[in-house]
Design a protein around this motif. Structure first.
Motif, PDB file in Angstrom:
ATOM      1  N   TYR A 147       1.805  -7.596   7.187  1.00 24.78           N
ATOM      2  CA  TYR A 147       1.574  -6.852   5.947  1.00 24.78           C
ATOM      3  C   TYR A 147       2.131  -7.636   4.757  1.00 24.78           C
ATOM      4  CZ  TYR A 147       6.433  -5.644   7.035  1.00 24.78           C
ATOM      5  OH  TYR A 147       7.768  -5.710   7.377  1.00 24.78           O
ATOM      6  N   LYS A 149      -5.362  -7.461  -0.420  1.00 25.00           N
ATOM      7  CA  LYS A 149      -5.284  -7.010   0.967  1.00 25.00           C
ATOM      8  C   LYS A 149      -5.225  -8.196   1.915  1.00 25.00           C
ATOM      9  CE  LYS A 149      -7.411  -2.463   0.589  1.00 25.00           C
ATOM     10  NZ  LYS A 149      -8.343  -1.508   1.243  1.00 25.00           N
ATOM     11  N   GLU A 189       0.825  -1.204   0.000  1.00 30.57           N
ATOM     12  CA  GLU A 189       0.000   0.000   0.000  1.00 30.57           C
ATOM     13  C   GLU A 189       0.865   1.262   0.000  1.00 30.57           C
ATOM     14  OE1 GLU A 189      -2.651  -0.374   3.310  1.00 30.57           O
ATOM     15  OE2 GLU A 189      -3.918  -1.844   2.295  1.00 30.57           O
TER      16      GLU A 189
END
Length: 361
Positions: A349, A357, A329
């Motif tokens: 992450y 995601k 991101e």
């Protein structure tokens, strides 16, 4: 000498050989070692590799030890029951071999302070509980280099078990390895929320192939992903153990782990009275994480590149998670230096190059 005293003396003399014999038998009695496995042993995969380590330990220590195992034990209440049962049966060293066994292991360990426990992939210790893991991500990075060199679609698929740090380390290291040689590469992930569910794993692999992946890999226990790739004429990177038997044309490499030496060391420490609670996280240098099983389709120059990069990892010249690290991101997670173990164990992450995601808990 009185008759009464003489009888006592003769009694002591008569008992002495028996006591000596009892002590000798006790000294020769083997150390009982138990194992708890999260899936069936099968012919390949995580549990297969754990059991290979158990058998290697038996070979190394011979009659000094006696092992037993319980396979296909779900994480949770069942695990606690099985671990406690092994302790009650007299096992003085118990290996619990799945992340979800962590809290059950600690609970039983508190009830059996004279029993030593080793928990695989966890992070909590106790006076009689050690932890162990392999730095799979080092070999994952190298496998990513192979994938990055061999993909034609620039898309790799990854079948994940659970979105925990250990699995994310593998996904992210594989992606960084891929993109180190192929900046256009992308990794797509499907989560199956199970360590061992061949049906779900196969469906996920086929779905990823349907999304354009010409190379698939997995952090799950079965051979389903490799078999799906073989069936569809795609490439696969096997995990946990060499799976070329199940994908002779598909497998381009295998990221494997090896436990025999570690299991042997911990058992010998118990035998020597030298066991201590500790944490072991060994990688390629320690022989606990390995890349092997290259398929016939892998060019020699790619193998040579992997050998070179592997030597750099061992020498400390290359780290799969050296900065800068940016997530997918755009957030910088590490500007410079190398991500430390604390950062690795809190990874939550996707890095740049992973599509989608991360699931929220």
């Amino acid at each position: 000498m009185s008759a009464k005293f003489l009888r006592k003396a003769l009694c002591v003399v008569a008992l002495a050989p028996a006591l000596a014999l009892t002590s000798a038998v006790a000294a020769e009695e083997p150390l009982k070692v138990g194992f708890v496995y999260v899936s069936p042993i099968g012919e390949a995969g995580w549990t297969w590799q754990q059991d290979t380590g158990r058998r290697e330990m038996e070979q190394a220590l011979g009659g000094k030890i006696k092992t037993q195992y319980v396979e296909d034990v779900p994480e949770g209440a069942d695990a606690e029951r099985v671990i406690r049962d092994l302790a009650q049966q007299g096992n003085k060293l118990i290996f619990t071999t799945s992340f979800g066994y962590m809290n059950p292991t600690l609970k039983v360990a508190k009830q059996f302070p004279d029993v030593k426990f080793v928990h695989s992939t966890g992070y909590k210790t106790a006076p009689n509980v050690s932890t162990t893991n392999a730095r799979f991500y080092e070999a994952r990075y190298l496998a990513g280099i192979v994938a990055g060199k061999m993909t034609k679609s620039n898309v790799a698929g990854y079948v994940g078990a659970f979105p925990i740090p250990e699995v994310l380390q593998g996904i992210n290291a594989f992606t960084r390895g891929m993109r180190s040689v192929n900046p256009n590469a992308e990794v797509r992930v499907i989560w199956v929320n199970s360590w061992f569910d061949p049906g779900k794993e196969r469906d996920a692999a086929l779905a990823l192939i349907g999304q354009g992946a010409d190379i698939v890999t997995h952090h799950t226990d079965s051979t389903a992903t490799v078999q799906a790739a073989e069936e569809k004429g795609k490439y696969a990177v096997a995990y946990h153990s060499d799976m070329k038997k199940f994908g002779p044309n598909a497998q381009i490499a295998a990221v494997t782990h090896h436990w025999g030496d570690y299991f042997t060391k911990k058992a010998q420490e118990v035998l020597d009275g030298a066991w201590k609670s500790d944490g072991t996280w060994g990688g390629i240098k320690e022989g606990m994480a390995v890349i092997e099983g290259f398929g016939p389709a892998v060019p020699e120059d790619v193998k040579a590149l992997v050998t070179e990069k592997q030597a750099d990892i061992v020498a400390g010249k290359l780290a799969p998670f050296a900065g800068p690290i940016t997530d997918n991101e755009g957030k910088v997670r590490l500007e410079s230096g190398v991500l430390d173990d604390n950062g690795l164990n809190k990874m939550n992450y996707y890095v740049q190059g992973v599509a989608g995601k991360l699931p929220t808990k």
